[in-house]
Design a protein around this motif. Structure first.
Motif, PDB file in Angstrom:
ATOM      1  N   CYS A 170     -89.281  15.728 -26.086  1.00 56.35           N
ATOM      2  CA  CYS A 170     -89.854  17.038 -26.585  1.00 56.35           C
ATOM      3  C   CYS A 170     -90.818  16.939 -27.863  1.00 56.35           C
ATOM      4  CB  CYS A 170     -88.700  17.867 -26.790  1.00 56.35           C
ATOM      5  SG  CYS A 170     -87.847  17.559 -28.149  1.00 56.35           S
ATOM      6  N   GLY A 171     -90.257  15.637 -28.450  1.00 54.10           N
ATOM      7  CA  GLY A 171     -90.923  15.043 -29.741  1.00 54.10           C
ATOM      8  C   GLY A 171     -90.598  15.952 -31.180  1.00 54.10           C
ATOM      9  N   GLU A 172     -89.806  16.745 -30.766  1.00 56.64           N
ATOM     10  CA  GLU A 172     -89.137  17.424 -32.024  1.00 56.64           C
ATOM     11  C   GLU A 172     -87.583  17.015 -32.764  1.00 56.64           C
ATOM     12  OE1 GLU A 172     -89.261  21.601 -30.750  1.00 56.64           O
ATOM     13  OE2 GLU A 172     -91.479  21.591 -30.526  1.00 56.64           O
ATOM     14  N   CYS A 173     -87.011  16.184 -31.835  1.00 55.18           N
ATOM     15  CA  CYS A 173     -85.784  15.676 -32.143  1.00 55.18           C
ATOM     16  C   CYS A 173     -85.922  14.668 -33.112  1.00 55.18           C
ATOM     17  CB  CYS A 173     -84.956  15.060 -31.041  1.00 55.18           C
ATOM     18  SG  CYS A 173     -84.969  16.161 -29.470  1.00 55.18           S
ATOM     19  N   CYS A 233     -87.860  11.534 -31.757  1.00 54.47           N
ATOM     20  CA  CYS A 233     -88.199  11.220 -30.263  1.00 54.47           C
ATOM     21  C   CYS A 233     -89.377  11.296 -30.007  1.00 54.47           C
ATOM     22  CB  CYS A 233     -87.322  12.624 -29.485  1.00 54.47           C
ATOM     23  SG  CYS A 233     -88.116  13.993 -29.186  1.00 54.47           S
ATOM     24  N   CYS A 259     -84.241  11.535 -27.476  1.00 55.46           N
ATOM     25  CA  CYS A 259     -84.378  13.017 -27.290  1.00 55.46           C
ATOM     26  C   CYS A 259     -83.323  13.582 -26.811  1.00 55.46           C
ATOM     27  CB  CYS A 259     -85.482  13.301 -26.287  1.00 55.46           C
ATOM     28  SG  CYS A 259     -86.204  14.879 -26.106  1.00 55.46           S
ATOM     29  N   GLU A 260     -82.907  14.858 -27.344  1.00 55.31           N
ATOM     30  CA  GLU A 260     -81.663  15.466 -26.871  1.00 55.31           C
ATOM     31  C   GLU A 260     -81.779  16.225 -25.770  1.00 55.31           C
ATOM     32  OE1 GLU A 260     -80.618  17.514 -30.708  1.00 55.31           O
ATOM     33  OE2 GLU A 260     -80.636  15.592 -31.649  1.00 55.31           O
TER      34      GLU A 260
END
Ligand SMILES: [Zn+2]
Length: 346
Positions: free
Chosen positions: A227-230, A248, A254-255
């Motif tokens: 997702c690029g946000e973790c 991530c 990535c979670e």
């Protein structure tokens, strides 16, 4: 009696009965609890609701999630109970934990994931996706557990490295039989011919593989699904470990990707195929029907195939096509197979 002695006795018991990982986890949790105890609390009968509450507040200050706090306090509670405290759980008000039901993978996600896998990984994660098994149930799967096209999830003892005898028990202690899809059986039959282990997925020393999750996250990253946000802290360095902040965006952390999502996805497929809920409950190894219902109420995968049939899948590794193929079975009982779905990767 001093804390360390009580914890030591409790841990000795667990070392005999639980896996190494569980033992180490208990040891860490109790060590943390004892380290945080005020110096004045030296004996078991000095533990009261305030002492436990203060430990929970410490865990909160460490930014532990409600679920983590709850799990840790349960372990403290087990230890206190073993030490003779009658009802330790009544002395603590555990945080409310929302039961997390993962989202199933979409077919596009699966297509991307399986495309990014090596042939070895395809067999492994097809096993996860087609049986809905939990991680340990896959890690401990043996060839002898494959009976008449089904995987027999059962309690067993085995010799670990060093000759130590260990035991594996399914989570709810429920033995169950899960029918395998034709494609999975074909993959396993091919694999069995060259296998030198009693296990289906041994690690390099022949023990149960312990890195399915880490490897799956690497596949998800490779498939471009992070997702690029973790953001998380990992331990880095080959010889001297040091903490490193990573994202991530660039690392397989990535979670949003974890093995339970494959289990949920499989349950959703079964539900789409009109397999009776009681049967799904039994294949998932759920104690309560309520848990099974929660699994598919939030189903995000739209139904694309009419009943009555189930699914199966073939991954053609020598072409860039993922084919969900049709096979029909006459097992009498429902079987998770049949019908046709074809996905091109282009
Ligand atoms: Zn992420």
């Amino acid at each position: 009696m001093f804390w360390r002695r009580w914890c030591g006795l409790f841990l000795d018991q667990k070392r005999r009965k639980k896996s190494d990982a569980t033992y180490k986890n208990y040891k860490h949790i109790l060590g943390e609890f004892v380290d945080q105890l005020p110096a004045s609390v030296r004996f078991i009968d000095q533990v009261n609701a305030d002492v436990l509450d203060s430990h929970m507040r410490y865990l909160e200050s460490e930014k532990a999630a409600p679920k983590t706090i709850s799990n840790k306090m349960m372990v403290v509670s087990f230890m206190l109970k073993a030490a003779g405290v009658a009802t330790p759980s009544k002395m603590m008000e555990l945080p409310t934990v929302e039961e997390e039901i993962p989202e199933p993978y979409t077919r596009e996600d699966l297509q991307a994931l399986f495309k990014a896998m090596t042939p070895e990984e395809r067999v492994r994660y097809t096993f996860f996706l087609d049986t809905a098994c939990r991680e340990k149930e896959v890690a401990h799967a043996q060839w002898a557990d494959l009976i008449d096209g089904k995987y027999w999830v059962r309690k067993k003892t085995f010799k670990a490295r060093g000759g130590k005898e260990r035991q594996f028990s399914p989570k709810s202690h429920e033995t169950r039989l899960i029918p395998l899809t034709r494609e999975l059986m074909d993959m396993l039959n091919a694999r069995r011919k060259s296998s030198k282990s009693q296990r289906i997925f041994p690690n390099e020393w022949g023990d149960p593989e312990g890195h399915f999750l880490r490897k799956f996250k690497a596949v998800a990253k490779e498939a471009g699904l992070n997702c690029g946000e973790c953001e998380t802290t990992i331990s880095e360095g080959r010889f001297t470990k040091h903490p490193a902040e990573v994202s991530c965006l660039t690392r397989p952390v990535c979670e949003k990707h974890y093995l339970h999502r494959l289990r949920k996805t499989c349950a959703t497929f079964w539900h789409e195929k009109h397999i009776p809920i009681r049967t799904i409950q039994s294949w998932l190894g759920h104690k309560s029907l309520e848990t099974t219902q929660k699994y598919y109420v939030a189903s995000a995968i739209p139904r694309i195939v009419p009943p009555p049939c189930s699914y199966s899948r073939r991954i053609c590794s020598n072409s860039s096509t993922l084919v969900l193929l049709s096979t029909r079975s006459s097992l009498g009982a429902v079987r998770p197979e049949a019908e046709s779905r074809v996905y091109g990767f282009q």
